[in-house]
Design an enzyme around this catalytic site. Structure first.
Site, PDB file in Angstrom:
ATOM      1  N   ASP A  12       0.874  -1.179   0.000  1.00 16.95           N
ATOM      2  CA  ASP A  12       0.000   0.000   0.000  1.00 16.95           C
ATOM      3  C   ASP A  12       0.910   1.228   0.000  1.00 16.95           C
ATOM      4  OD1 ASP A  12      -2.329   1.665   0.351  1.00 16.95           O
ATOM      5  OD2 ASP A  12      -1.844   1.824   2.482  1.00 16.95           O
ATOM      6  N   SER A  13       0.326   2.390  -0.233  1.00 15.37           N
ATOM      7  CA  SER A  13       1.091   3.639  -0.148  1.00 15.37           C
ATOM      8  C   SER A  13       1.625   3.864   1.268  1.00 15.37           C
ATOM      9  CB  SER A  13       0.202   4.821  -0.523  1.00 15.37           C
ATOM     10  OG  SER A  13      -0.845   4.944   0.428  1.00 15.37           O
ATOM     11  N   CYS A  75      -4.449  -1.082  -2.061  1.00 15.20           N
ATOM     12  CA  CYS A  75      -4.544   0.371  -2.220  1.00 15.20           C
ATOM     13  C   CYS A  75      -5.414   0.661  -3.435  1.00 15.20           C
ATOM     14  CB  CYS A  75      -3.135   0.930  -2.423  1.00 15.20           C
ATOM     15  SG  CYS A  75      -3.086   2.705  -2.739  1.00 15.20           S
ATOM     16  N   GLU A 154      -1.621   7.842   8.838  1.00 15.95           N
ATOM     17  CA  GLU A 154      -0.178   7.583   8.838  1.00 15.95           C
ATOM     18  C   GLU A 154       0.457   7.995  10.171  1.00 15.95           C
ATOM     19  OE1 GLU A 154       2.111   6.236   6.435  1.00 15.95           O
ATOM     20  OE2 GLU A 154       0.219   5.471   5.633  1.00 15.95           O
ATOM     21  N   CYS A 186     -10.756   3.927   0.317  1.00 16.80           N
ATOM     22  CA  CYS A 186      -9.305   4.031   0.528  1.00 16.80           C
ATOM     23  C   CYS A 186      -9.007   3.128   1.714  1.00 16.80           C
ATOM     24  CB  CYS A 186      -8.925   5.469   0.834  1.00 16.80           C
ATOM     25  SG  CYS A 186      -7.258   5.674   1.485  1.00 16.80           S
ATOM     26  N   HIS A 188      -6.904   3.209   3.995  1.00 16.40           N
ATOM     27  CA  HIS A 188      -6.596   3.855   5.270  1.00 16.40           C
ATOM     28  C   HIS A 188      -7.872   4.106   6.102  1.00 16.40           C
ATOM     29  CE1 HIS A 188      -2.693   4.684   3.434  1.00 16.40           C
ATOM     30  NE2 HIS A 188      -2.255   5.193   4.572  1.00 16.40           N
TER      31      HIS A 188
END
Ligand code: DGL
Length: 270
Positions: A12-13, A75, A154, A186, A188
């Site tokens: 993932d990012s 992602c 994050e 997303c 996240h």
């Protein structure tokens, strides 16, 4: 007896794909999992498709070098930018990708309005336009890009005032349109689901694709990577980051729910 476990690479990012990795771990407990958080390059949402494609290729190369026999693009933004070229470049590997759960949300809405929370990159992609074209016909779909929300996760910042303020700002227009079903487009965002529920209320359903991706992965690997012997041992989970390893260890331990050690991605892949 040599282990017959299958090795699956997931990227993932950043840390968001851990929300998918949890479903994969539960669905394929014997598989060895390798996770890469590309936190040195996060967020992907405001990067060009070419940039994200180059990162996705580098991360897949790394995962293959570690023995990955299948890849999960955990992602939505990387799927939109790079799933096609990864499947061309690594044509022998099963590659499971993810996209916003438009189909189940359209089936679930009672108000006839579905809201989509996602990155700007996902919402502007041709792939998302095709998804709307395919499944969106019968209901109204309202989209909302969410700059800043990935960064909040994050930082492991799941309950702060800033997180709440962003969620209020991004969900308000969707609720104004009477959306009763919100797609978390997303990976996240599932980590913010408790706070999103607090803001929008329990009558609004939140839908994400982590469980469906894990089921699809199992279906693919059971066919394409059959186990050579019956192995009931629990698989290993290994974590890497392209960001700062100490910070990643702290935050990923919280999000994973167990203390984990996060290794530094080798320089050639950063
Ligand atoms: N987890 C990524 C996704 O599902 C976040 C993208 C980003 O870094 O902006 O889209």
């Amino acid at each position: 007896m040599a282990s017959s476990s299958r090795t699956i690479g997931v990227f993932d990012s950043g840390v968001g794909g851990l929300s998918v990795l949890k479903h994969i771990r539960a669905t394929l407990p014997d598989a060895n999992l390798i996770y890469v958080a590309d936190s040195g390059h996060v967020p992907y949402g405001d990067k060009s498709p070419a940039y994200i494609e180059a990162r996705s290729i580098a991360l897949t190369r790394f995962l293959v070098s570690q023995g990955a026999e299948a890849i999960v693009i955990a992602c939505n933004t990387a799927t939109a930018a790079a799933a096609h070229s990864l499947r061309v470049k690594f044509s022998k590997l099963p590659i499971v990708a993810m996209e916003p759960a438009v189909k189940p949300a359209v089936a679930a809405t009672r108000s006839g309005v579905v809201g989509v929370l996602a990155t700007v990159g996902t919402l502007e992609s041709a792939r998302f336009a095709a998804l709307l074209e395919k499944y969106g016909g019968k209901v109204k779909i309202v989209t909302q890009g969410c700059p800043g929300l990935v960064e909040v996760v994050e930082r492991g910042d799941l309950h702060s005032n800033e997180a709440r303020r962003l969620i209020e700002r991004y969900t308000e227009p969707l609720l104004k349109h009477s959306a009763d079903t919100l797609i978390l487009g997303c990976t996240h965002y599932p980590f913010l689901a408790p706070l999103i529920h607090e803001v929008v209320g329990d009558e609004v359903a939140l839908i994400d694709t982590g469980a469906a991706v894990a089921r699809e992965l199992k279906r693919r690997v059971d066919v394409e990577l059959p186990m050579r012997t019956l192995d009931t041992a629990r698989g290993t989970v290994t974590f890497y980051t392209s960001g700062e390893a100490e910070q990643a260890t702290r935050i990923m331990s919280v999000l994973w729910g167990n203390v984990v050690e996060v290794g530094q991605l080798p320089q050639e892949f950063i």
